[in-house]
Design an enzyme around this catalytic site. Structure first.
Site, PDB file in Angstrom:
ATOM      1  N   LYS A 140       2.037 -29.486  10.361  1.00 46.47           N
ATOM      2  CA  LYS A 140       2.845 -30.562   9.784  1.00 46.47           C
ATOM      3  C   LYS A 140       3.832 -30.013   8.781  1.00 46.47           C
ATOM      4  CE  LYS A 140      -1.080 -33.561  10.434  1.00 46.47           C
ATOM      5  NZ  LYS A 140      -2.161 -34.322   9.794  1.00 46.47           N
ATOM      6  N   ASP A 153       2.305 -36.646  11.529  1.00 49.25           N
ATOM      7  CA  ASP A 153       1.459 -36.966  10.387  1.00 49.25           C
ATOM      8  C   ASP A 153       0.821 -38.332  10.613  1.00 49.25           C
ATOM      9  OD1 ASP A 153       3.333 -38.860   9.993  1.00 49.25           O
ATOM     10  OD2 ASP A 153       4.218 -37.961   8.234  1.00 49.25           O
TER      11      ASP A 153
END
Length: 213
Positions: free
Chosen positions: A124, A142
């Site tokens: 991420k 996310d």
DNA sequence: AACTCGGGGCA
DNA sequence: TGCCCAGAGTT
């Protein structure tokens, strides 16, 4: 019977959301790739508002790997305390900064493989850096992207890895970064985890979640 | 897959 | 007071 939208419908959803959030971008303040890397490491399980408050002070004196490594873990820990998980983050930021100095001429690498080798940098964080600092097409799945894409039906998966694969397959590459940002904006402002504001959602006609309620 | 790291903001 | 926040590493 597939539980996701057709490609053409996804295009339409993205078109609508792009109009809703014309200036969607990372809300972390940064002026160099290194600053974004550090800010993104800090943003784990922490609000962007808190990160920006912290980095506004931190980057005044410590905005390069060389300056950062003059701090001890305790000293850096105090400076980033309000972002939470400060011991782990402090150690990771210093280790990462040393690696940048030793292996990368103090510059932030621009590939997923090299970025995720850095301590404290996962997929991420790497995606955010690639997308926002280097303009390399990428999608970071996310919690917001995961929830919103699954609700609407852009993806239909039970973990972020599958969602990421589906998004990469079902969204055109030149649209990855922008889509990443608008899905996050939509997730934070409308398609919230609790009590989503479906009444003001402009893509609810397409949304599997809304039409199933 | 479950667990740990965590202070700050908000209802 | 309880819950959540642009996650990652270890076991």
């Amino acid at each position: 019977m597939s539980k996701h939208l057709k490609i053409v419908e996804i295009e339409e959803v993205l078109n609508i959301l792009e109009k809703d959030y014309p200036d969607a971008k990372a809300e972390l303040n940064f002026s160099t790739p290194y600053e974004l890397l550090i800010a993104t490491i800090l943003s784990a399980q922490c609000t962007d508002v808190q990160v920006n408050k912290t980095t506004a002070v931190l980057f005044k004196k410590y905005n390069t790997p060389e300056k950062m490594v003059t701090l001890s873990t305790d000293e850096l820990g105090k400076l980033i305390k309000s972002c939470g998980f400060y011991k782990t983050k402090s150690a990771n930021i210093l280790s990462t900064s040393r690696i940048l100095i030793e292996n990368y001429n103090s510059k932030v690498p621009n590939t997923m493989e090299k970025l995720t080798e850095l301590p404290g940098v996962g997929r991420k964080t790497a995606n955010v850096v690639l997308s926002n600092a280097f303009n390399i097409p990428s999608i970071a799945v996310d919690t917001h992207v995961f929830r919103v894409s699954n609700r609407i039906g852009i993806a239909n998966a039970d973990n972020v890895e599958k969602t990421e694969k589906q998004l990469r397959r079902r969204i055109k590459k030149d649209r990855w970064s922008k889509s990443h940002h608008i899905l996050i904006f939509h997730g934070r402002r409308v398609c919230k985890a609790r009590n989503p504001s479906c009444e003001i959602c402009n893509v609810r006609d397409y949304c599997l979640y809304y039409n199933k309620k």
